[in-house]
Every structure is written in structure tokens, then in C-alpha cells.
Design an enzyme around this catalytic site. Structure first.
Site, PDB file in Angstrom:
ATOM      1  N   GLU A  99       6.686   7.071  -3.582  1.00 23.22           N
ATOM      2  CA  GLU A  99       5.258   7.328  -3.836  1.00 23.22           C
ATOM      3  C   GLU A  99       4.873   8.810  -3.876  1.00 23.22           C
ATOM      4  O   GLU A  99       3.880   9.174  -4.500  1.00 23.22           O
ATOM      5  CB  GLU A  99       4.395   6.627  -2.778  1.00 23.22           C
ATOM      6  CG  GLU A  99       4.511   7.210  -1.376  1.00 23.22           C
ATOM      7  CD  GLU A  99       3.632   6.475  -0.357  1.00 23.22           C
ATOM      8  OE1 GLU A  99       3.798   5.262  -0.187  1.00 23.22           O
ATOM      9  OE2 GLU A  99       2.781   7.136   0.254  1.00 23.22           O
ATOM     10  N   ASP A 129       0.840  -1.202   0.000  1.00 28.35           N
ATOM     11  CA  ASP A 129       0.000   0.000   0.000  1.00 28.35           C
ATOM     12  C   ASP A 129       0.876   1.253   0.000  1.00 28.35           C
ATOM     13  O   ASP A 129       0.359   2.365  -0.060  1.00 28.35           O
ATOM     14  CB  ASP A 129      -0.937   0.004   1.222  1.00 28.35           C
ATOM     15  CG  ASP A 129      -1.962   1.138   1.164  1.00 28.35           C
ATOM     16  OD1 ASP A 129      -2.630   1.271   0.101  1.00 28.35           O
ATOM     17  OD2 ASP A 129      -2.086   1.896   2.140  1.00 28.35           O
ATOM     18  N   HIS A 149      -1.606   3.919  -1.308  1.00 31.11           N
ATOM     19  CA  HIS A 149      -1.653   4.444   0.069  1.00 31.11           C
ATOM     20  C   HIS A 149      -3.101   4.782   0.465  1.00 31.11           C
ATOM     21  O   HIS A 149      -3.392   5.902   0.909  1.00 31.11           O
ATOM     22  CB  HIS A 149      -0.752   5.689   0.212  1.00 31.11           C
ATOM     23  CG  HIS A 149      -0.237   5.863   1.621  1.00 31.11           C
ATOM     24  ND1 HIS A 149       1.049   6.239   1.891  1.00 31.11           N
ATOM     25  CD2 HIS A 149      -0.838   5.697   2.826  1.00 31.11           C
ATOM     26  CE1 HIS A 149       1.215   6.319   3.207  1.00 31.11           C
ATOM     27  NE2 HIS A 149       0.081   5.991   3.794  1.00 31.11           N
TER      28      HIS A 149
HETATM   29  P1  NAD Z   1       2.328   2.471  16.712  1.00 31.26           P
HETATM   30  O1  NAD Z   1       3.115   3.666  17.128  1.00 31.26           O
HETATM   31  O2  NAD Z   1       1.095   2.094  17.459  1.00 31.26           O
HETATM   32  O3  NAD Z   1       3.290   1.187  16.721  1.00 31.26           O
HETATM   33  C1  NAD Z   1       4.548   1.164  16.116  1.00 31.26           C
HETATM   34  C2  NAD Z   1       5.282  -0.063  16.677  1.00 31.26           C
HETATM   35  O4  NAD Z   1       6.498  -0.204  15.928  1.00 31.26           O
HETATM   36  C3  NAD Z   1       5.679   0.056  18.156  1.00 31.26           C
HETATM   37  O5  NAD Z   1       5.267  -1.108  18.840  1.00 31.26           O
HETATM   38  C4  NAD Z   1       7.212   0.135  18.101  1.00 31.26           C
HETATM   39  O6  NAD Z   1       7.838  -0.442  19.229  1.00 31.26           O
HETATM   40  C5  NAD Z   1       7.494  -0.640  16.832  1.00 31.26           C
HETATM   41  N1  NAD Z   1       8.788  -0.411  16.203  1.00 31.26           N
HETATM   42  C6  NAD Z   1       9.423   0.767  16.006  1.00 31.26           C
HETATM   43  N2  NAD Z   1      10.574   0.566  15.338  1.00 31.26           N
HETATM   44  C7  NAD Z   1      10.663  -0.784  15.110  1.00 31.26           C
HETATM   45  C8  NAD Z   1      11.633  -1.609  14.479  1.00 31.26           C
HETATM   46  N3  NAD Z   1      12.733  -1.104  13.942  1.00 31.26           N
HETATM   47  N4  NAD Z   1      11.382  -2.935  14.425  1.00 31.26           N
HETATM   48  C9  NAD Z   1      10.261  -3.456  14.968  1.00 31.26           C
HETATM   49  N5  NAD Z   1       9.327  -2.719  15.578  1.00 31.26           N
HETATM   50  C10 NAD Z   1       9.532  -1.397  15.647  1.00 31.26           C
HETATM   51  O7  NAD Z   1       2.022   2.695  15.176  1.00 31.26           O
HETATM   52  P2  NAD Z   1       0.763   2.160  14.340  1.00 31.26           P
HETATM   53  O8  NAD Z   1      -0.383   3.084  14.546  1.00 31.26           O
HETATM   54  O9  NAD Z   1       0.603   0.708  14.575  1.00 31.26           O
HETATM   55  O10 NAD Z   1       1.297   2.412  12.846  1.00 31.26           O
HETATM   56  C11 NAD Z   1       2.371   1.631  12.307  1.00 31.26           C
HETATM   57  C12 NAD Z   1       2.810   2.252  10.986  1.00 31.26           C
HETATM   58  O11 NAD Z   1       1.773   2.097  10.005  1.00 31.26           O
HETATM   59  C13 NAD Z   1       2.990   3.780  11.044  1.00 31.26           C
HETATM   60  O12 NAD Z   1       4.231   4.136  11.546  1.00 31.26           O
HETATM   61  C14 NAD Z   1       2.841   4.171   9.615  1.00 31.26           C
HETATM   62  O13 NAD Z   1       4.106   4.091   9.000  1.00 31.26           O
HETATM   63  C15 NAD Z   1       1.923   3.101   9.027  1.00 31.26           C
HETATM   64  N6  NAD Z   1       0.576   3.637   8.646  1.00 31.26           N
HETATM   65  C16 NAD Z   1       0.149   3.413   7.361  1.00 31.26           C
HETATM   66  C17 NAD Z   1      -1.108   3.870   6.957  1.00 31.26           C
HETATM   67  C18 NAD Z   1      -1.632   3.613   5.556  1.00 31.26           C
HETATM   68  O14 NAD Z   1      -2.632   4.233   5.160  1.00 31.26           O
HETATM   69  N7  NAD Z   1      -1.030   2.721   4.780  1.00 31.26           N
HETATM   70  C19 NAD Z   1      -1.904   4.563   7.875  1.00 31.26           C
HETATM   71  C20 NAD Z   1      -1.450   4.754   9.181  1.00 31.26           C
HETATM   72  C21 NAD Z   1      -0.195   4.288   9.558  1.00 31.26           C
END
Ligand code: NAD
Length: 331
Positions: free
Chosen positions: A263, A258, A296
């Protein structure tokens, strides 16, 4: 109280109007983004609600403060495009929306995996050509597989619930261990352990310096043959050239993406025809039946858009009324 909201899209407007009516607070919706040409519109307002990928520059923030507006509420998570010095210099209070619908991202991720496992893109194409045969497109079942979740934050945990609903075995890696999940014994110690065991790798980590291109040639070489890769997190997590090599060799059976390294400026743009898409690597991926690309849109649901708009407005109202808000971002 008067709030101005910049960059309001047509799909956001009903949620903005609904909130304004429910709260009895006037909200001016502006279609344009906040920049030097539109900052003057904020004069006389108590707060501004914004969402854009283009930078909130020092010049714009200085002008916004000069117009008397220092309560700024973003409708998204990331604040990296906000000039931190101008925030501090002008005494801005800034809020974000850290979670608007983790389930929205999780649901698209698993939907795309199921399409890959059941070969629906291939059956769709065959049927459009009048071909209603089965072979050679035999499918795989998720309930027989081990899913490796990279990062057990809000989205990773939402995805985990759905994978379990399908009967898959779930293992996970995270730099931080969630205490509840720790008790369930699902964490592996290293990414290499996860690569060695997982039939499906589901990425849910933010993009950081440490995990830039974490799925590279070396990582792919440590995975099971025929692994499935899902990336609804950030394009920077995957070395796209390495992924293409792994797809060509068959190491990776298929992928659902996604997000994509390059992008910005490409996704959410209508180029008019497939050939006009100005990115050969992306077109290489788009042409493959075992690669599903979405631009996305995992977050793009009615629930998530409503939450982005209304949570940001709630944050802005809190800032105006009390000078603080629970989603305030420290600069
Ligand atoms: P979150 O902050 O709740 O969780 C992030 C997790 O990643 C945490 O548990 C942290 O400890 C872990 N982490 C950080 N660095 C790491 C690493 N190097 N290896 C393993 N784990 C690691 O975030 P979330 O709300 O779950 O979102 C996750 C990601 O999804 C966001 O950072 C964003 O990049 C992406 N996202 C994408 C969309 C989309 O539309 N495609 C929308 C929202 C978020």
C-alpha cells in the site's frame, strides 16, 4: 512554551488551534514534513510534534538537536522510522500515541462485514442499472455466525463488543490472554482451532516477523468453506496471492481489506483513473464485488484525528514541563 508541529494537514488544523487556544500555548503549524529542508524552522522552539511515513533520519535528528529541540512527539503509534542511534546519541525524549480511537477501526471493520453479508455492493450496482430484483443475491445473518478474532488488544476488543451486539458468537486467539476474556472462556488454543470454527476471521494483530503472511495457502485450506476475511490491521498479515486463489476457488466468500501488502505510495494517492492505478493485484481485488477495499482509512475519523493531534500535543507539553511523559517510548 513554544511548540512546532510538522506535516499538519487541513483536517488536523482546527484541533491544533483548539488545543493551542485552550492551553494558551503557541503552536506553529507547518504543512511540510520534517526533513533536512525544514528542520531549521524548529530553532527557538521547545518541542516538535510530527507524523510522517518518511524516515526521521540521523542527519535530521542531529540537526534538530543542534537547533535545541530534543522533545519529539509523534501523532501516531509506530516509531520504526525513527533512527534509534540518533535518538540515544542526542538524548531525545520521544512519545507516541498508542491508542487514538480503537472504536474507529472496529466500526469500519464491522460496517464492511455487514455490507458483504447483505450484498449491498451488488444491490447498489443493480439499482444503478434499473434492476430492482432480489435473486440470486440472498444474504447471510451475522447473528448466526461464529466470529474468530485474531488478537484481543484494544481494537480486537472494541470489535468484539460490536460483534456481540449483533448476536454473533465470538471466539479469539492471542499469544497473550486478557484475564477478563480468559474468564469468559472465549480463547481457543491455536490458530488452527480458530480457522476450523470461524465463519468470519477478523484480524487485529500487529505485523511481526512471526505473523508475516499468516493467512497463506495452508491457513486458508484449514478454514471453513465460504469464510469471510476482514483485515483492518496490517497488509503483511495476508499473502495476497493466496487470498486471490482462495477467492477464485470460493474457499473465501469475500473479504474487507483496509490495508494491503504494497500500500505504501499507492493508498492516499489520486491516480486520476482506475486504469492508472499502478498495481494489477490490487486492481484484481478492487474489481470484485465480494471484496471491499478501503485505502487505510479506518483511523480517519474526526475523533481519531483530534485525539492524534491533541494527545501528541499533551505529550509534548508534559516532556517540556517535566522531562517525562506517560507515552514515552524506550529506545
Ligand atoms: P494492541 O497493542 O492493543 O493489541 C495487539 C494485540 O495483538 C495484543 O493483544 C498482542 O498480544 C496481540 N498479538 C501480537 N502478536 C500476535 C500474534 N502473532 N498472534 C495473535 N495475537 C498477537 O494493538 P491495537 O491498538 O489493538 O492495534 C492492533 C493493530 O491494528 C495494530 O498493530 C495496527 O497494525 C492496526 N491498526 C490499524 C489501523 C487502521 O487505520 N487500519 C489503525 C490503528 C491500528
Amino acid at each position: 512554551m513554544k511548540i512546532i508541529a510538522y506535516g499538519i494537514r487541513d483536517d488536523e488544523r482546527p484541533y491544533l488551534d483548539e488545543w493551542s487556544e485552550e492551553q494558551g500555548i503557541a503552536v506553529k503549524a507547518v504543512g511540510d514534513l520534517l526533513d533536512e529542508t525544514t528542520v531549521g524552522l524548529a530553532k527557538g522552539y521547545d518541542g516538535a510534534v510530527v507524523y510522517q511515513q518518511k524516515p526521521y533520519t540521523a542527519a535530521v535528528l542531529d540537526q534538530l538537536a543542534a537547533n535545541g529541540v530534543t522533545n519529539l512527539s509523534l501523532r501516531n503509534v509506530g516509531v520504526d522510522n525513527v533512527d534509534a542511534n540518533a535518538v540515544k546519541r542526542n538524548g531525545f525524549k520521544v512519545t507516541n500515541v498508542p491508542a487514538y480511537s480503537p472504536a474507529a477501526i472496529a466500526e469500519l471493520t464491522v460496517t464492511q462485514l455487514m455490507r458483504l453479508l447483505r450484498r449491498t455492493p451488488t444491490f447498489d450496482r443493480k439499482q444503478a442499472q434499473g434492476d430492482l430484483t432480489w435473486a440470486p443475491d440472498i444474504a447471510d445473518e451475522l447473528n448466526t455466525m461464529t466470529v474468530g478474532i485474531v488478537a484481543t488488544g484494544r481494537i480486537g476488543r472494541a470489535a468484539m463488543q460490536i460483534y456481540r451486539g449483533f448476536g454473533a458468537k465470538v471466539i479469539a486467539y492471542d499469544v497473550f490472554h486478557n484475564p477478563e476474556l480468559e474468564k469468559q472462556g472465549i480463547y481457543v488454543d491455536t490458530l488452527d482451532d480458530l480457522y476450523a470454527q470461524a465463519d468470519v476471521i477478523s484480524l487485529h494483530a500487529p505485523a511481526t516477523k512471526e505473523n508475516d503472511k499468516m493467512l497463506n495457502d495452508e491457513a486458508f485450506s484449514k478454514m471453513k468453506d465460504g469464510v469471510w476475511i476482514l483485515n483492518p490491521a496490517r497488509g503483511a498479515l495476508i499473502d495476497t496471492d493466496a487470498l486471490i486463489r482462495a477467492l477464485d476457488s470460493g474457499k473465501v466468500a469475500g473479504a474487507a481489506l483496509d490495508v494491503y501488502e504494497d500500500e505504501v505510495g499507492i493508498f492516499n494517492t489520486d491516480f486520476g483513473s482506475f486504469d492508472a492505478i499502478p498495481d494489477e493485484r490490487l486492481k484484481n481485488l478492487l474489481k470484485r464485488e465480494n471484496v471491499l477495499v478501503t485505502p487505510h482509512v479506518a483511523f480517519y475519523t474526526r475523533t481519531a484525528v483530534k485525539n492524534m493531534v491533541q494527545f501528541a500535543l499533551n505529550n509534548n507539553k508534559q516532556l517540556i514541563e517535566t522531562g517525562q511523559a506517560e507515552n514515552e517510548v524506550a529506545f
